[in-house]
Design a protein around this motif. Structure first.
Motif, PDB file in Angstrom:
ATOM      1  N   ARG A 125       4.457  -0.703   2.931  1.00  0.00           N
ATOM      2  CA  ARG A 125       4.426   0.166   4.107  1.00  0.00           C
ATOM      3  C   ARG A 125       3.221  -0.167   4.987  1.00  0.00           C
ATOM      4  O   ARG A 125       2.108  -0.405   4.501  1.00  0.00           O
ATOM      5  CB  ARG A 125       4.347   1.614   3.635  1.00  0.00           C
ATOM      6  CG  ARG A 125       4.385   2.646   4.739  1.00  0.00           C
ATOM      7  CD  ARG A 125       4.442   4.020   4.120  1.00  0.00           C
ATOM      8  NE  ARG A 125       4.674   5.053   5.110  1.00  0.00           N
ATOM      9  CZ  ARG A 125       5.134   6.251   4.825  1.00  0.00           C
ATOM     10  NH1 ARG A 125       5.417   6.577   3.573  1.00  0.00           N
ATOM     11  NH2 ARG A 125       5.322   7.144   5.781  1.00  0.00           N
ATOM     12  N   GLU A 126       3.417  -0.155   6.287  1.00  0.00           N
ATOM     13  CA  GLU A 126       2.355  -0.446   7.238  1.00  0.00           C
ATOM     14  C   GLU A 126       1.242   0.599   7.132  1.00  0.00           C
ATOM     15  O   GLU A 126       1.502   1.793   7.044  1.00  0.00           O
ATOM     16  CB  GLU A 126       2.917  -0.448   8.666  1.00  0.00           C
ATOM     17  CG  GLU A 126       1.956  -0.922   9.729  1.00  0.00           C
ATOM     18  CD  GLU A 126       1.688  -2.407   9.658  1.00  0.00           C
ATOM     19  OE1 GLU A 126       0.611  -2.837  10.120  1.00  0.00           O
ATOM     20  OE2 GLU A 126       2.550  -3.143   9.146  1.00  0.00           O
ATOM     21  N   GLY A 127       0.000   0.136   7.136  1.00  0.00           N
ATOM     22  CA  GLY A 127      -1.140   1.040   7.160  1.00  0.00           C
ATOM     23  C   GLY A 127      -1.703   1.409   5.802  1.00  0.00           C
ATOM     24  O   GLY A 127      -2.707   2.118   5.718  1.00  0.00           O
ATOM     25  N   VAL A 128      -1.079   0.958   4.718  1.00  0.00           N
ATOM     26  CA  VAL A 128      -1.591   1.272   3.382  1.00  0.00           C
ATOM     27  C   VAL A 128      -2.845   0.456   3.109  1.00  0.00           C
ATOM     28  O   VAL A 128      -2.893  -0.750   3.391  1.00  0.00           O
ATOM     29  CB  VAL A 128      -0.527   0.979   2.300  1.00  0.00           C
ATOM     30  CG1 VAL A 128      -1.110   1.170   0.900  1.00  0.00           C
ATOM     31  CG2 VAL A 128       0.678   1.891   2.493  1.00  0.00           C
ATOM     32  N   THR A 129      -3.871   1.104   2.582  1.00  0.00           N
ATOM     33  CA  THR A 129      -5.142   0.445   2.303  1.00  0.00           C
ATOM     34  C   THR A 129      -5.466   0.512   0.810  1.00  0.00           C
ATOM     35  O   THR A 129      -4.809   1.223   0.039  1.00  0.00           O
ATOM     36  CB  THR A 129      -6.290   1.111   3.073  1.00  0.00           C
ATOM     37  OG1 THR A 129      -6.536   2.421   2.525  1.00  0.00           O
ATOM     38  CG2 THR A 129      -5.963   1.242   4.560  1.00  0.00           C
ATOM     39  N   ILE A 130      -6.501  -0.211   0.430  1.00  0.00           N
ATOM     40  CA  ILE A 130      -6.967  -0.185  -0.963  1.00  0.00           C
ATOM     41  C   ILE A 130      -7.369   1.229  -1.364  1.00  0.00           C
ATOM     42  O   ILE A 130      -7.096   1.686  -2.479  1.00  0.00           O
ATOM     43  CB  ILE A 130      -8.141  -1.162  -1.140  1.00  0.00           C
ATOM     44  CG1 ILE A 130      -7.639  -2.602  -1.033  1.00  0.00           C
ATOM     45  CG2 ILE A 130      -8.828  -0.943  -2.488  1.00  0.00           C
ATOM     46  CD1 ILE A 130      -8.742  -3.623  -0.957  1.00  0.00           C
ATOM     47  N   ALA A 131      -8.017   1.933  -0.459  1.00  0.00           N
ATOM     48  CA  ALA A 131      -8.432   3.302  -0.761  1.00  0.00           C
ATOM     49  C   ALA A 131      -7.238   4.206  -1.028  1.00  0.00           C
ATOM     50  O   ALA A 131      -7.322   5.127  -1.846  1.00  0.00           O
ATOM     51  CB  ALA A 131      -9.278   3.868   0.379  1.00  0.00           C
ATOM     52  N   ASP A 132      -6.120   3.946  -0.358  1.00  0.00           N
ATOM     53  CA  ASP A 132      -4.901   4.719  -0.628  1.00  0.00           C
ATOM     54  C   ASP A 132      -4.449   4.516  -2.069  1.00  0.00           C
ATOM     55  O   ASP A 132      -3.990   5.460  -2.728  1.00  0.00           O
ATOM     56  CB  ASP A 132      -3.777   4.300   0.326  1.00  0.00           C
ATOM     57  CG  ASP A 132      -4.015   4.772   1.752  1.00  0.00           C
ATOM     58  OD1 ASP A 132      -4.410   5.942   1.926  1.00  0.00           O
ATOM     59  OD2 ASP A 132      -3.799   3.973   2.680  1.00  0.00           O
ATOM     60  N   LEU A 133      -4.575   3.288  -2.561  1.00  0.00           N
ATOM     61  CA  LEU A 133      -4.186   3.014  -3.944  1.00  0.00           C
ATOM     62  C   LEU A 133      -5.060   3.806  -4.905  1.00  0.00           C
ATOM     63  O   LEU A 133      -4.582   4.304  -5.931  1.00  0.00           O
ATOM     64  CB  LEU A 133      -4.288   1.510  -4.233  1.00  0.00           C
ATOM     65  CG  LEU A 133      -3.428   0.583  -3.370  1.00  0.00           C
ATOM     66  CD1 LEU A 133      -3.575  -0.857  -3.856  1.00  0.00           C
ATOM     67  CD2 LEU A 133      -1.964   1.003  -3.385  1.00  0.00           C
ATOM     68  N   GLY A 134      -6.338   3.921  -4.576  1.00  0.00           N
ATOM     69  CA  GLY A 134      -7.231   4.717  -5.405  1.00  0.00           C
ATOM     70  C   GLY A 134      -6.798   6.172  -5.467  1.00  0.00           C
ATOM     71  O   GLY A 134      -6.844   6.802  -6.534  1.00  0.00           O
ATOM     72  N   LEU A 135      -6.379   6.721  -4.334  1.00  0.00           N
ATOM     73  CA  LEU A 135      -5.906   8.106  -4.305  1.00  0.00           C
ATOM     74  C   LEU A 135      -4.646   8.279  -5.163  1.00  0.00           C
ATOM     75  O   LEU A 135      -4.480   9.287  -5.862  1.00  0.00           O
ATOM     76  CB  LEU A 135      -5.604   8.529  -2.865  1.00  0.00           C
ATOM     77  CG  LEU A 135      -6.804   8.670  -1.922  1.00  0.00           C
ATOM     78  CD1 LEU A 135      -6.328   9.065  -0.527  1.00  0.00           C
ATOM     79  CD2 LEU A 135      -7.793   9.694  -2.442  1.00  0.00           C
ATOM     80  N   ILE A 136      -3.767   7.281  -5.113  1.00  0.00           N
ATOM     81  CA  ILE A 136      -2.553   7.336  -5.928  1.00  0.00           C
ATOM     82  C   ILE A 136      -2.901   7.355  -7.410  1.00  0.00           C
ATOM     83  O   ILE A 136      -2.369   8.154  -8.193  1.00  0.00           O
ATOM     84  CB  ILE A 136      -1.650   6.126  -5.604  1.00  0.00           C
ATOM     85  CG1 ILE A 136      -1.071   6.261  -4.198  1.00  0.00           C
ATOM     86  CG2 ILE A 136      -0.538   5.985  -6.642  1.00  0.00           C
ATOM     87  CD1 ILE A 136      -0.416   5.002  -3.685  1.00  0.00           C
ATOM     88  N   LEU A 137      -3.816   6.489  -7.805  1.00  0.00           N
ATOM     89  CA  LEU A 137      -4.191   6.391  -9.218  1.00  0.00           C
ATOM     90  C   LEU A 137      -4.890   7.655  -9.700  1.00  0.00           C
ATOM     91  O   LEU A 137      -4.671   8.111 -10.828  1.00  0.00           O
ATOM     92  CB  LEU A 137      -5.072   5.157  -9.422  1.00  0.00           C
ATOM     93  CG  LEU A 137      -4.350   3.815  -9.211  1.00  0.00           C
ATOM     94  CD1 LEU A 137      -5.343   2.672  -9.115  1.00  0.00           C
ATOM     95  CD2 LEU A 137      -3.346   3.561 -10.333  1.00  0.00           C
ATOM     96  N   GLU A 138      -5.709   8.245  -8.853  1.00  0.00           N
ATOM     97  CA  GLU A 138      -6.361   9.502  -9.231  1.00  0.00           C
ATOM     98  C   GLU A 138      -5.351  10.646  -9.318  1.00  0.00           C
ATOM     99  O   GLU A 138      -5.476  11.538 -10.164  1.00  0.00           O
ATOM    100  CB  GLU A 138      -7.473   9.841  -8.246  1.00  0.00           C
ATOM    101  CG  GLU A 138      -8.678   8.922  -8.356  1.00  0.00           C
ATOM    102  CD  GLU A 138      -9.874   9.411  -7.568  1.00  0.00           C
ATOM    103  OE1 GLU A 138      -9.954  10.628  -7.303  1.00  0.00           O
ATOM    104  OE2 GLU A 138     -10.724   8.572  -7.205  1.00  0.00           O
ATOM    105  N   SER A 139      -4.353  10.624  -8.452  1.00  0.00           N
ATOM    106  CA  SER A 139      -3.317  11.660  -8.501  1.00  0.00           C
ATOM    107  C   SER A 139      -2.543  11.586  -9.814  1.00  0.00           C
ATOM    108  O   SER A 139      -2.226  12.620 -10.414  1.00  0.00           O
ATOM    109  CB  SER A 139      -2.355  11.500  -7.326  1.00  0.00           C
ATOM    110  OG  SER A 139      -3.016  11.685  -6.088  1.00  0.00           O
ATOM    111  N   CYS A 140      -2.249  10.392 -10.262  1.00  0.00           N
ATOM    112  CA  CYS A 140      -1.554  10.238 -11.541  1.00  0.00           C
ATOM    113  C   CYS A 140      -2.444  10.709 -12.694  1.00  0.00           C
ATOM    114  O   CYS A 140      -1.963  11.347 -13.640  1.00  0.00           O
ATOM    115  CB  CYS A 140      -1.146   8.788 -11.756  1.00  0.00           C
ATOM    116  SG  CYS A 140       0.207   8.238 -10.680  1.00  0.00           S
ATOM    117  N   ALA A 141      -3.737  10.422 -12.607  1.00  0.00           N
ATOM    118  CA  ALA A 141      -4.663  10.842 -13.658  1.00  0.00           C
ATOM    119  C   ALA A 141      -4.756  12.357 -13.751  1.00  0.00           C
ATOM    120  O   ALA A 141      -5.073  12.913 -14.807  1.00  0.00           O
ATOM    121  CB  ALA A 141      -6.044  10.250 -13.410  1.00  0.00           C
TER     122      ALA A 141
END
Length: 217
Positions: free
Chosen positions: A150-166
């Motif tokens: 998806r356009e606009g996704v950044t590395i920091a977004d991935l961090g938020l995803i991983l923390e949400s799963c945690a």
């Protein structure tokens, strides 16, 4: 403790060094269980969980802060190991997907969510942080090249995803793993869709304040 959270087995070490490595793994595994449940727990609780004397624990870790620092540094190294393994996937999009599942299963972001700010990171963290940044860039760059991200996704977004799963955490470790995978599957579909994301992405350093140690017990 889940299978992924078990301490790594160090092979090929002779005699006392092998025993010391095993004991260290037992202590770190106990520390993970104790401090994720209660970051304010005393170091004596770790000794009790690990089945070692408090004196033996202090000979290896001079303070609770040193133990917390070692635990989180070990988690950062595990993150880098999983990222490197995912990059071996020849499919650019699947490398990202594999990375997310690997890191969620390793559960390293529970350490970030629960323990950030409980100690002061040492200089030992710097090369591992740089390495994780490099690996993140490679994974995201390949995902973009796939044309599926998806356009606009950044590395920091991935961090938020991983923390949400945690943040999904039940007493039953197996059920926790299933639900984390369920959340991740939903999120991955969102990563591959189109449409403008609301607001600007997380900014560099926006969450770094969490690692500045506050009052410690």
């Amino acid at each position: 403790m889940s299978e992924t959270a078990k301490p790594p087995v160090r092979k090929g070490l002779p005699g006392r060094r092998a025993e010391a490595a095993r004991n260290d793994g037992i202590i770190l595994a106990a520390a993970r269980e104790v401090f994720l449940a209660d970051p304010g727990a005393p170091i004596a609780a770790v000794a009790e969980r690990a089945g070692v004397g408090i004196g033996a624990l202090y000979r290896r870790y001079a303070s609770k802060e040193v133990l917390l620092r070692t635990l989180c540094l070990d988690g950062l190294r595990r993150y880098n190991t999983e990222a490197e393994a995912a990059l071996n996937n020849p499919d650019d999009w699947q490398a990202l997907v594999e990375f997310l599942y690997r890191v969620v299963d390793a559960d390293v972001h529970s350490l970030t969510v629960r323990l950030a700010g409980t100690f002061t990171p040492s200089d030992e963290f710097a090369p591992e942080v740089r390495r994780s940044g490099e690996l993140n860039e490679r994974i995201l760059s390949r995902a973009k090249q796939s044309g599926r991200l998806r356009e606009g996704v950044t590395i920091a977004d991935l961090g938020l995803i991983l923390e949400s799963c945690a943040a999904v955490n039940l007493p039953d470790a197996e059920r926790t793993s299933v639900l984390r995978h369920r959340v991740l599957a939903l999120v991955i579909d969102g990563l591959a869709t189109t449409g403008e994301l609301p607001g600007p992405p997380p900014q560099p350093g926006e969450f770094a304040h969490r690692w500045r140690a506050a009052s410690r017990t």
